[in-house]
Enzyme design. Structure first.
Site, short mmCIF file in Angstrom:
data_model
loop_
_atom_site.label_atom_id
_atom_site.label_comp_id
_atom_site.label_asym_id
_atom_site.label_seq_id
_atom_site.Cartn_x
_atom_site.Cartn_y
_atom_site.Cartn_z
CG ASP A 97 43.73 53.78 35.62
OD1 ASP A 97 44.23 53.04 35.98
OD2 ASP A 97 43.06 54.74 36.27
CG HIS A 151 44.00 50.22 38.62
ND1 HIS A 151 43.08 51.39 37.55
CD2 HIS A 151 43.40 49.76 38.97
CE1 HIS A 151 41.98 50.60 37.90
NE2 HIS A 151 42.46 49.30 38.19
C1 GLP Z 1 40.47 46.43 38.99
C2 GLP Z 1 40.81 45.67 39.91
C3 GLP Z 1 42.09 45.70 40.20
C4 GLP Z 1 42.12 44.84 38.95
C5 GLP Z 1 41.82 45.98 37.46
C6 GLP Z 1 41.98 45.66 36.67
O1 GLP Z 1 40.15 48.04 39.79
N1 GLP Z 1 40.97 46.23 41.38
O2 GLP Z 1 42.56 44.21 41.12
O3 GLP Z 1 43.53 44.61 38.99
O4 GLP Z 1 40.84 46.96 37.97
O5 GLP Z 1 40.41 44.42 35.87
P1 GLP Z 1 40.39 43.77 34.77
O6 GLP Z 1 40.98 42.88 35.48
O7 GLP Z 1 38.94 43.86 35.51
O8 GLP Z 1 40.65 44.79 33.66
#
Ligand code: GLP
Length: 259
Positions: A135, A137
């Protein structure tokens, strides 16, 4: 912002690891900002493999700061970001636990200000590794987060809790609250290195890189940073409109420039 569309997850990992090693060779006491989640795992594995092979730099003087941490997990829980980064990277690199910092979930009222003070006392982050949520973030700054926020308590969206349930036994076990560096905190790092791989990140990357600057896509805050690098595998780059140009720029990049 430098957007680098690469040919594979492995190539992303190799270039990300090399960027980190180049910094640590030049600055043995560098301050690294570390993300958890699955995106940086291949890059961390590459760093560990090079370290084991004896070709990597020494990390003895490096300090590391985590982006975020869950609130409410028992101390030492294997899915706490403290335990995760130790297992996946810092213990393996010989980086002593005393040199690895994270927001302290045992006192959420004071943790934000205390962590900001620790970051300042360390001289700030030299290179911040980042992933991106589906999303948009960044760290745990969900859509709507202030673009100038600092470390604080946040509540996760249902979508993020579902995304992260794969690391826990069930959705119910995923904490609702977290401590996270703010977007303003992240912007103070001297170099941002965002890693995104897979089709699940394509829309978020397109919004962050080519969409408007907006709290609705927290990762779009990278557009404000003077030195941001975005490493993408082919799947994560599929919805970008200027990919040919990004490839031309990367191909024409002088070798001395690095990232
Ligand atoms: C998580 C972490 C982030 C991370 C993101 C994507 O919730 N808090 O630091 O970059 O979401 O995660 P992923 O790399 O597992 O897709």
């Amino acid at each position: 912002m430098e957007i680098v569309p690469l040919s594979s997850v492995d190539e992303v990992a190799v270039l990300a690891a090399s960027a980190i090693e180049t910094l640590v060779r030049a600055q043995p006491a560098a301050v690294l900002g570390l993300a958890t989640g699955s995106s940086p795992v291949p890059a961390y594995a590459e760093l560990v493999a090079r370290h084991r092979a004896g070709t990597g730099p020494s990390y003895a003087e490096v300090r590391a700061f985590l982006l975020d941490e869950y609130v409410g997990l028992p101390a030492g829980h294997p899915q706490s970001y403290r335990a995760t980064i130790a297992r996946e990277l810092t213990d393996e690199l010989g980086l002593h636990a005393d040199r690895v910092h994270g927001p302290d979930p045992s006192d959420v009222r004071t943790a934000g200000a205390a962590y900001e003070a620790q970051l300042v006392a360390a001289g700030g982050v030299d290179l911040q590794v980042l992933g991106i949520g589906g999303d948009g973030h960044l760290a745990f700054n969900e859509p709507g987060s202030s673009l100038s926020s600092t470390t604080r308590l946040k509540t996760l969206t249902e979508e993020t809790r579902r995304d992260n349930a794969r690391f826990f036994g069930s959705l119910d076990e995923v904490p609702r609250h977290v401590l996270t560096q703010g977007l303003g905190t992240i912007l103070r790092a001297r170099h941002l290195l965002l890693i995104a791989t897979g089709t699940g990140k394509a829309a978020a990357i397109a919004a962050a890189v080519e969409g408007p600057l907006s709290a609705s896509c927290p990762a779009s805050v990278l557009q404000l940073h003077p030195h941001a690098t975005v490493l993408l595998d082919p799947q994560a780059a599929t919805l970008l409109e200027r990919t040919d140009h990004y490839r031309e720029v990367f191909a024409a990049k002088p070798a001395w420039q690095g990232f």
